[in-house]
Design a protein around this motif. Structure first.
Motif, mmCIF file in Angstrom:
data_model
loop_
_atom_site.group_PDB
_atom_site.id
_atom_site.type_symbol
_atom_site.label_atom_id
_atom_site.label_comp_id
_atom_site.label_asym_id
_atom_site.label_seq_id
_atom_site.Cartn_x
_atom_site.Cartn_y
_atom_site.Cartn_z
ATOM 1 N N GLU A 72 0.676 -1.112 -0.071
ATOM 2 C CA GLU A 72 0.031 -0.002 -0.108
ATOM 3 C C GLU A 72 0.898 1.251 0.236
ATOM 4 N N THR A 75 -0.174 5.518 3.519
ATOM 5 C CA THR A 75 -0.747 4.987 4.733
ATOM 6 C C THR A 75 -1.790 5.816 5.343
ATOM 7 N N GLY A 78 -4.014 5.115 8.670
ATOM 8 C CA GLY A 78 -4.173 4.002 8.544
ATOM 9 C C GLY A 78 -5.349 3.014 8.502
ATOM 10 N N SER A 81 -5.281 0.700 5.875
ATOM 11 C CA SER A 81 -4.334 -0.491 6.281
ATOM 12 C C SER A 81 -4.931 -1.311 7.259
ATOM 13 N N GLY A 85 -5.216 -5.135 7.050
ATOM 14 C CA GLY A 85 -4.591 -5.724 8.038
ATOM 15 C C GLY A 85 -5.822 -6.831 8.688
ATOM 16 N N LEU A 96 1.061 -6.946 5.223
ATOM 17 C CA LEU A 96 1.198 -5.866 4.369
ATOM 18 C C LEU A 96 2.279 -4.772 4.693
ATOM 19 N N THR A 98 3.101 -0.855 4.253
ATOM 20 C CA THR A 98 2.336 0.359 3.772
ATOM 21 C C THR A 98 3.395 1.344 4.131
ATOM 22 N N ALA A 109 -1.799 5.646 12.877
ATOM 23 C CA ALA A 109 -1.865 4.286 12.111
ATOM 24 C C ALA A 109 -1.176 3.244 12.750
ATOM 25 N N CYS A 113 -3.209 -0.307 13.897
ATOM 26 C CA CYS A 113 -2.876 -1.516 13.311
ATOM 27 C C CYS A 113 -1.751 -2.538 14.062
ATOM 28 N N VAL A 118 0.839 -5.964 9.756
ATOM 29 C CA VAL A 118 0.968 -4.629 8.834
ATOM 30 C C VAL A 118 2.340 -4.141 9.386
ATOM 31 N N ILE A 120 4.559 -0.959 9.040
ATOM 32 C CA ILE A 120 4.417 0.544 8.678
ATOM 33 C C ILE A 120 5.674 1.166 8.460
#
Length: 204
Positions: A72, A75, A78, A81, A85, A96, A98, A109, A113, A118, A120
């Motif tokens: 992704e 973000t 989120g 996201s 997730g 993921l 992102t 975010a 998450c 996820v 980040i």
């Protein structure tokens, strides 16, 4: 009549552009859980994010196709996201990646998450280093609308054959995105929604 249709279309476009402008102005003061109503019975978080229905659509694709790795770009806070997730967690497989450059948004975010598969990353998509041996089965492009073709070209070497591609902000009100998407040599299918979504399949 044609005049009435044009007036309605113009009114809808103005409403959408006003919504996007308001999102940018109120990044840090709107409630994370509040919702904005859009034309056509669509909804979206009050913070900058994709429409709820777009996020749910992506989650449904993930539920159907069971991707092992998802990408992704953009973000934000989120919201999408989180939906991605959740879908990966329900599948019992998949991660993921992102990314975004805005640390204020990423703080929220990460909280949203924290218990999901996820990862980040605080960086531009141009600076992101794809981990060794990682190839993506689904990619959602939602960060640099004027350069959607550049976004795709950047990650094209890291996409599996048949990967699902989703390009947000493809509506005609986003002229720079439409122009960038026209430069892609892909069989794009347009899905109507307030900000517009294009979907395609990557061929290696």
């Amino acid at each position: 009549s044609r005049a009435a249709n044009l007036a309605c279309k113009h009114s809808t476009t103005v409403a959408l552009l006003t919504w996007e402008c308001n999102m940018k102005l109120h990044d840090n003061i709107r409630s994370a859980d509040s919702r904005t109503r859009l034309p056509g019975s669509y909804t979206a978080p009050a913070q900058p994010a994709a429409e709820d229905q777009v996020a749910d659509f992506i989650a449904a694709i993930i539920n159907l196709t069971k991707p092992l790795r998802v990408l992704e770009l953009g973000t934000a806070f989120g919201h999408t996201s989180f939906k991605i997730g959740q879908a990966l967690k329900r599948n019992g497989v998949g991660i993921l990646d992102t990314m975004d450059i805005n640390e204020t948004r990423l703080v929220e975010a990460r909280k949203r998450c924290f218990d999901l598969p996820v990862q980040i990353h605080k960086c531009s998509y141009r600076d992101f280093k794809v981990p060794d041996h990682v190839r993506y089965d689904l990619a959602f492009f939602d960060s640099d609308r004027a350069n959607r073709d550049v976004e795709y070209a950047t990650f094209k070497p890291f996409l599996n054959d048949g990967a699902t591609l989703l390009f947000h902000d493809a509506g005609e009100q986003h002229k720079e995105a439409v122009q960038a998407l026209s430069r892609l040599n892909l069989p794009l299918v347009y899905l109507p929604c307030p900000r517009g979504l294009m979907i395609a399949s990557h061929k290696a």
